[in-house]
Design an enzyme around this catalytic site. Structure first.
Site, PDB file in Angstrom:
ATOM      1  N   ASP A  10      -5.122  -8.038  -8.902  1.00 44.21           N
ATOM      2  CA  ASP A  10      -4.558  -6.818  -8.336  1.00 44.21           C
ATOM      3  C   ASP A  10      -3.104  -7.159  -7.969  1.00 44.21           C
ATOM      4  O   ASP A  10      -2.742  -8.332  -7.876  1.00 44.21           O
ATOM      5  CB  ASP A  10      -5.358  -6.425  -7.091  1.00 44.21           C
ATOM      6  CG  ASP A  10      -4.671  -5.337  -6.296  1.00 44.21           C
ATOM      7  OD1 ASP A  10      -4.324  -4.295  -6.893  1.00 44.21           O
ATOM      8  OD2 ASP A  10      -4.459  -5.537  -5.074  1.00 44.21           O
ATOM      9  N   ASP A  12      -0.695  -4.862  -5.559  1.00 48.10           N
ATOM     10  CA  ASP A  12      -0.288  -4.482  -4.200  1.00 48.10           C
ATOM     11  C   ASP A  12      -1.228  -5.061  -3.158  1.00 48.10           C
ATOM     12  O   ASP A  12      -2.418  -4.766  -3.139  1.00 48.10           O
ATOM     13  CB  ASP A  12      -0.241  -2.958  -4.072  1.00 48.10           C
ATOM     14  CG  ASP A  12       0.792  -2.373  -5.021  1.00 48.10           C
ATOM     15  OD1 ASP A  12       1.955  -2.804  -4.936  1.00 48.10           O
ATOM     16  OD2 ASP A  12       0.435  -1.515  -5.849  1.00 48.10           O
ATOM     17  N   GLU A  19       2.987  -3.057   0.368  1.00 51.80           N
ATOM     18  CA  GLU A  19       2.750  -1.703   0.890  1.00 51.80           C
ATOM     19  C   GLU A  19       3.677  -1.333   2.060  1.00 51.80           C
ATOM     20  O   GLU A  19       4.402  -0.349   1.995  1.00 51.80           O
ATOM     21  CB  GLU A  19       1.281  -1.530   1.308  1.00 51.80           C
ATOM     22  CG  GLU A  19       0.282  -1.598   0.154  1.00 51.80           C
ATOM     23  CD  GLU A  19       0.346  -0.423  -0.828  1.00 51.80           C
ATOM     24  OE1 GLU A  19       1.241   0.426  -0.716  1.00 51.80           O
ATOM     25  OE2 GLU A  19      -0.508  -0.364  -1.725  1.00 51.80           O
ATOM     26  N   GLY A  53      -3.150   5.434  -5.198  1.00 52.37           N
ATOM     27  CA  GLY A  53      -2.268   6.239  -6.051  1.00 52.37           C
ATOM     28  C   GLY A  53      -1.272   7.005  -5.197  1.00 52.37           C
ATOM     29  O   GLY A  53      -1.655   7.699  -4.251  1.00 52.37           O
ATOM     30  N   GLY A  54      -0.006   6.866  -5.527  1.00 55.20           N
ATOM     31  CA  GLY A  54       1.048   7.483  -4.724  1.00 55.20           C
ATOM     32  C   GLY A  54       1.006   9.003  -4.730  1.00 55.20           C
ATOM     33  O   GLY A  54       1.175   9.645  -3.686  1.00 55.20           O
ATOM     34  N   LYS A  55       0.778   9.598  -5.886  1.00 55.82           N
ATOM     35  CA  LYS A  55       0.750  11.068  -5.962  1.00 55.82           C
ATOM     36  C   LYS A  55      -0.470  11.596  -5.192  1.00 55.82           C
ATOM     37  O   LYS A  55      -0.365  12.557  -4.429  1.00 55.82           O
ATOM     38  CB  LYS A  55       0.684  11.521  -7.436  1.00 55.82           C
ATOM     39  CG  LYS A  55       1.944  11.176  -8.228  1.00 55.82           C
ATOM     40  CD  LYS A  55       1.942  11.775  -9.617  1.00 55.82           C
ATOM     41  CE  LYS A  55       1.040  11.062 -10.600  1.00 55.82           C
ATOM     42  NZ  LYS A  55       1.467   9.705 -10.982  1.00 55.82           N
ATOM     43  N   GLU A  56      -1.593  10.922  -5.399  1.00 55.80           N
ATOM     44  CA  GLU A  56      -2.834  11.314  -4.718  1.00 55.80           C
ATOM     45  C   GLU A  56      -2.674  11.167  -3.201  1.00 55.80           C
ATOM     46  O   GLU A  56      -3.148  11.994  -2.423  1.00 55.80           O
ATOM     47  CB  GLU A  56      -3.985  10.424  -5.210  1.00 55.80           C
ATOM     48  CG  GLU A  56      -4.342  10.597  -6.683  1.00 55.80           C
ATOM     49  CD  GLU A  56      -3.455   9.824  -7.670  1.00 55.80           C
ATOM     50  OE1 GLU A  56      -2.416   9.262  -7.271  1.00 55.80           O
ATOM     51  OE2 GLU A  56      -3.825   9.789  -8.865  1.00 55.80           O
ATOM     52  N   LYS A  86      10.470   8.203  -5.778  1.00 54.98           N
ATOM     53  CA  LYS A  86       9.899   7.078  -5.007  1.00 54.98           C
ATOM     54  C   LYS A  86       9.850   5.819  -5.872  1.00 54.98           C
ATOM     55  O   LYS A  86      10.163   4.717  -5.401  1.00 54.98           O
ATOM     56  CB  LYS A  86       8.491   7.456  -4.506  1.00 54.98           C
ATOM     57  CG  LYS A  86       7.766   6.345  -3.765  1.00 54.98           C
ATOM     58  CD  LYS A  86       6.701   5.702  -4.618  1.00 54.98           C
ATOM     59  CE  LYS A  86       6.159   4.441  -4.046  1.00 54.98           C
ATOM     60  NZ  LYS A  86       5.090   3.837  -4.861  1.00 54.98           N
ATOM     61  N   THR A 124      -3.422  -0.004  -9.476  1.00 53.06           N
ATOM     62  CA  THR A 124      -3.281   1.437  -9.384  1.00 53.06           C
ATOM     63  C   THR A 124      -1.819   1.860  -9.491  1.00 53.06           C
ATOM     64  O   THR A 124      -1.517   3.005  -9.818  1.00 53.06           O
ATOM     65  CB  THR A 124      -3.845   1.866  -8.007  1.00 53.06           C
ATOM     66  OG1 THR A 124      -5.242   1.659  -8.037  1.00 53.06           O
ATOM     67  CG2 THR A 124      -3.559   3.289  -7.677  1.00 53.06           C
ATOM     68  N   ASP A 184      -7.424  -7.340  -2.711  1.00 56.04           N
ATOM     69  CA  ASP A 184      -7.105  -7.425  -1.283  1.00 56.04           C
ATOM     70  C   ASP A 184      -7.745  -6.324  -0.447  1.00 56.04           C
ATOM     71  O   ASP A 184      -7.595  -6.332   0.774  1.00 56.04           O
ATOM     72  CB  ASP A 184      -5.589  -7.335  -1.066  1.00 56.04           C
ATOM     73  CG  ASP A 184      -5.097  -5.922  -1.292  1.00 56.04           C
ATOM     74  OD1 ASP A 184      -5.322  -5.374  -2.396  1.00 56.04           O
ATOM     75  OD2 ASP A 184      -4.534  -5.327  -0.355  1.00 56.04           O
TER      76      ASP A 184
HETATM   77  C1  XBP Z   1      -2.156   0.287  -4.850  1.00 52.97           C
HETATM   78  C2  XBP Z   1      -1.950   1.694  -4.598  1.00 52.97           C
HETATM   79  C3  XBP Z   1      -0.727   2.333  -5.076  1.00 52.97           C
HETATM   80  C4  XBP Z   1       0.537   1.952  -4.364  1.00 52.97           C
HETATM   81  C5  XBP Z   1       1.611   2.931  -4.736  1.00 52.97           C
HETATM   82  O1  XBP Z   1      -3.554   0.010  -4.820  1.00 52.97           O
HETATM   83  O2  XBP Z   1      -2.794   2.360  -4.048  1.00 52.97           O
HETATM   84  O3  XBP Z   1      -0.882   3.699  -4.890  1.00 52.97           O
HETATM   85  O4  XBP Z   1       0.337   2.024  -2.969  1.00 52.97           O
HETATM   86  O5  XBP Z   1       1.826   2.965  -6.100  1.00 52.97           O
HETATM   87  P1  XBP Z   1      -4.197  -1.262  -5.496  1.00 52.97           P
HETATM   88  P2  XBP Z   1       2.230   4.331  -6.859  1.00 52.97           P
HETATM   89  O6  XBP Z   1      -3.523  -2.463  -4.904  1.00 52.97           O
HETATM   90  O7  XBP Z   1      -5.644  -1.212  -5.091  1.00 52.97           O
HETATM   91  O8  XBP Z   1      -4.022  -1.152  -6.986  1.00 52.97           O
HETATM   92  O9  XBP Z   1       3.048   5.155  -5.908  1.00 52.97           O
HETATM   93  O10 XBP Z   1       3.007   3.867  -8.062  1.00 52.97           O
HETATM   94  O11 XBP Z   1       0.939   5.028  -7.214  1.00 52.97           O
HETATM   95 MG    MG Z   2      -4.367  -3.943  -3.650  1.00 50.06          MG
END
Ligand code: XBP
Ligand code: MG
Length: 255
Positions: A10, A12, A19, A53-56, A86, A124, A184
């Protein structure tokens, strides 16, 4: 018992703590840039991380905190435009070197590559964000370490659905038993376990209090020989994660 052939990381929170001082800051810059008075504090962002997901995540925020925007006929386009901006701000932050890799990540990538293991990414986040982080931390062709980079909107459902791991496995042409995932978060763990992949969890400030049923072990960081990891669930033979330790975890533990 299958031999360990690939590590799937993964991004992030796992490869880097992106984050709090990365994504959150980029979202806030995009809001300000668009003339919106939305502002995500560190605490509020922690709650919003339940949505991947950022949009979600922005849509959830609108529902919960900005209901006046919910009825806008162009809400989807507005969110998409905010998200594009963003991403630009996030890439800019990475280019400035705002976020290092977490302890042990670069060493493990090097050790695994030298030993002939295949490396992949299942995340994601948007592909441009991954590319920028890898460039900034592992050099201009940092992406070359990873045979497959599965990221963002390429699958129908984001984590905790298993789709992104299923996609990575198909691209790698490997069975889940031949891989080990490093995650994580509870959403990430549900996703990797859903795809049948044994998973090591390295927590961070936002995920430390989550629960990780089914993880092969839970630790606070991959660690380094002179900076030991703390074990929160399961046990390690060594006090940091190296290749023999990963092979042991992969061999010994069932999901
Ligand atoms: C990461 C996320 C992403 C980022 C933002 O999750 O949830 O949404 O916070 O990225 P994971 P975007 O580590 O579980 O993959 O804004 O590009 O979606
Ligand atoms: Mg993560």
């Amino acid at each position: 018992m299958s031999e360990l052939k690939a590590l799937i990381f993964d991004v992030d929170g796992t490869l880097a703590d992106t984050e709090r001082h990365g994504h959150r800051v980029a979202f806030n810059r995009a809001f300000k840039d668009a003339g919106l008075d939305w502002r995500w504090s560190e605490e509020r962002y922690g709650e919003l991380l339940a949505v991947t997901g950022g949009k979600e995540r922005m849509l959830r925020y609108v529902k919960e905190s900005e209901p006046a925007f919910e009825s806008r006929p162009d809400l989807e386009q507005m969110i998409a435009a905010l998200h594009r901006r963003k991403t630009e701000f996030y890439v800019e932050l990475m280019e400035q070197g705002a976020i290092p890799l977490r302890p042990g990540a670069e060493r493990l990538i090097g050790e695994a590559t030298a030993a002939g293991l295949i490396l992949a990414i299942a995340t994601t986040t948007t592909p441009a964000n991954v590319a920028a982080l890898l460039r900034a931390t592992l050099g201009p062709d940092g992406a070359k370490f990873f045979s497959v980079i599965a990221a963002g909107d390429i699958v129908p459902q984001k984590k905790p659905a298993p789709d992104i791991y299923d996609y990575a496995l198909a691209e790698l042409a490997l069975a889940p038993e031949e891989c080990l995932a490093i995650e994580d978060s509870d959403n990430g763990l549900r996703s990797s376990l859903g795809a049948g992949i044994k998973t090591l969890v390295t927590v961070n400030g936002y995920t430390r209090d989550q629960r990780f049923p089914g993880a092969v072990a839970v630790i606070d960081q991959l660690g380094e020989p002179d900076a030991p990891a703390t074990v929160l669930q399961g046990s390690l033979e060594n006090n940091y994660i190296d290749l023999p330790e990963l092979q042991r975890l992969h061999r010994m533990t069932r999901i």
